[in-house]
Design a protein around this motif. Sequence first.
Motif, PDB file in Angstrom:
ATOM      1  N   ASN A   1       0.837  -1.203   0.000  1.00 16.00           N
ATOM      2  CA  ASN A   1       0.000   0.000   0.000  1.00 16.00           C
ATOM      3  C   ASN A   1       0.875   1.258   0.000  1.00 16.00           C
ATOM      4  N   MET A   2       0.213   2.411  -0.045  1.00 14.83           N
ATOM      5  CA  MET A   2       0.937   3.683  -0.178  1.00 14.83           C
ATOM      6  C   MET A   2       1.853   3.961   1.017  1.00 14.83           C
ATOM      7  N   LEU A  33       5.883   4.410   1.095  1.00 13.78           N
ATOM      8  CA  LEU A  33       6.562   5.543   1.735  1.00 13.78           C
ATOM      9  C   LEU A  33       7.670   5.040   2.671  1.00 13.78           C
ATOM     10  N   VAL A  34       7.343   4.001   3.441  1.00 12.08           N
ATOM     11  CA  VAL A  34       8.336   3.430   4.368  1.00 12.08           C
ATOM     12  C   VAL A  34       9.522   2.896   3.578  1.00 12.08           C
ATOM     13  N   ALA A  51       9.976  11.246   2.056  1.00  8.51           N
ATOM     14  CA  ALA A  51       9.105  10.138   2.454  1.00  8.51           C
ATOM     15  C   ALA A  51       9.129   9.976   3.971  1.00  8.51           C
ATOM     16  N   PHE A  52      10.313  10.097   4.563  1.00  8.43           N
ATOM     17  CA  PHE A  52      10.425   9.982   6.018  1.00  8.43           C
ATOM     18  C   PHE A  52       9.612  11.078   6.707  1.00  8.43           C
ATOM     19  N   SER A  84      17.815   5.413  12.685  1.00 10.48           N
ATOM     20  CA  SER A  84      17.770   3.955  12.591  1.00 10.48           C
ATOM     21  C   SER A  84      16.703   3.414  11.638  1.00 10.48           C
ATOM     22  N   ILE A  85      16.241   4.246  10.702  1.00 12.05           N
ATOM     23  CA  ILE A  85      15.214   3.812   9.740  1.00 12.05           C
ATOM     24  C   ILE A  85      15.664   2.576   8.958  1.00 12.05           C
ATOM     25  N   GLY A  86      16.957   2.434   8.769  1.00  8.57           N
ATOM     26  CA  GLY A  86      17.488   1.282   8.030  1.00  8.57           C
ATOM     27  C   GLY A  86      17.274  -0.048   8.736  1.00  8.57           C
ATOM     28  N   THR A  87      16.918  -0.015  10.018  1.00  8.37           N
ATOM     29  CA  THR A  87      16.714  -1.266  10.760  1.00  8.37           C
ATOM     30  C   THR A  87      15.297  -1.810  10.610  1.00  8.37           C
ATOM     31  N   VAL A  88      14.406  -1.048   9.965  1.00  6.44           N
ATOM     32  CA  VAL A  88      13.029  -1.515   9.766  1.00  6.44           C
ATOM     33  C   VAL A  88      13.058  -2.644   8.741  1.00  6.44           C
ATOM     34  N   ARG A  89      12.609  -3.825   9.182  1.00  5.86           N
ATOM     35  CA  ARG A  89      12.638  -4.996   8.305  1.00  5.86           C
ATOM     36  C   ARG A  89      11.341  -5.163   7.520  1.00  5.86           C
ATOM     37  N   GLU A  90      10.233  -4.791   8.146  1.00  2.12           N
ATOM     38  CA  GLU A  90       8.919  -4.999   7.532  1.00  2.12           C
ATOM     39  C   GLU A  90       8.170  -3.674   7.468  1.00  2.12           C
ATOM     40  N   PRO A  91       8.057  -3.079   6.258  1.00  2.00           N
ATOM     41  CA  PRO A  91       7.387  -1.776   6.131  1.00  2.00           C
ATOM     42  C   PRO A  91       5.991  -1.717   6.739  1.00  2.00           C
ATOM     43  N   SER A  92       5.250  -2.825   6.736  1.00  2.00           N
ATOM     44  CA  SER A  92       3.881  -2.794   7.263  1.00  2.00           C
ATOM     45  C   SER A  92       3.855  -2.602   8.784  1.00  2.00           C
ATOM     46  N   TYR A  93       4.996  -2.814   9.456  1.00  2.00           N
ATOM     47  CA  TYR A  93       5.055  -2.635  10.909  1.00  2.00           C
ATOM     48  C   TYR A  93       5.772  -1.347  11.305  1.00  2.00           C
ATOM     49  N   PHE A  94       5.898  -0.408  10.382  1.00  2.00           N
ATOM     50  CA  PHE A  94       6.600   0.841  10.682  1.00  2.00           C
ATOM     51  C   PHE A  94       5.960   1.597  11.847  1.00  2.00           C
TER      52      PHE A  94
END
Length: 174
Positions: free
Chosen positions: A2-3, A7-8, A18-19, A58-68
């Motif tokens: 999704n959108m 963005l994530v 985007a951030f 630490s945005i680079g540590t996000v593994r799953e965009p849906s859990y941002f």
Amino acid sequence: MNMDEQLVQNAINGDDDAFLKLMQLYKIDLFKTALSYLKNEQEALEAIQEITYRAYKSIGTVREPSYFKTWLIRIMINYCNDQLKKNKRVLLNEDILQAQGISENHEELELKDAMLALDDRSREILTLKYFHDLKIKEIASSMQCPEGTVKTWLNKALKSLRGKLEEKGGNLNV
């Protein structure tokens, strides 16, 4: 995807616009979370600034965009817990809360007081589940543990919360 997830992904890939859009999108949720812990608008606003900085680093540590969103809220909860420990703050009294324009009834204050008396993990799980409407699966993913463990922790947290409310003579049905 999704959108928001796009963005994530863009933010993870270094897109600053985007951030910033994401932070704009979730700032109210972050503010409500900070305010529920810190009980002070100014401190809640400062918390958002600090969380924005920490999330950006630490945005680079996000593994799953849906859990941002969950990831962001966890950063906020951890920050607030650290602040509460650091300041060993006492819950503000009702008069101060009303002076800040936050009108709450006695039961809500009892509930918040009881929440603050819980251990960090219990408070975090209850906040994610009931204040941010996350599913057990989402909480498990954000805490990197099995769903069964989250269910066990949630049951313990609810039992503990009930106990705290009963100690205060509260009659809330939790």
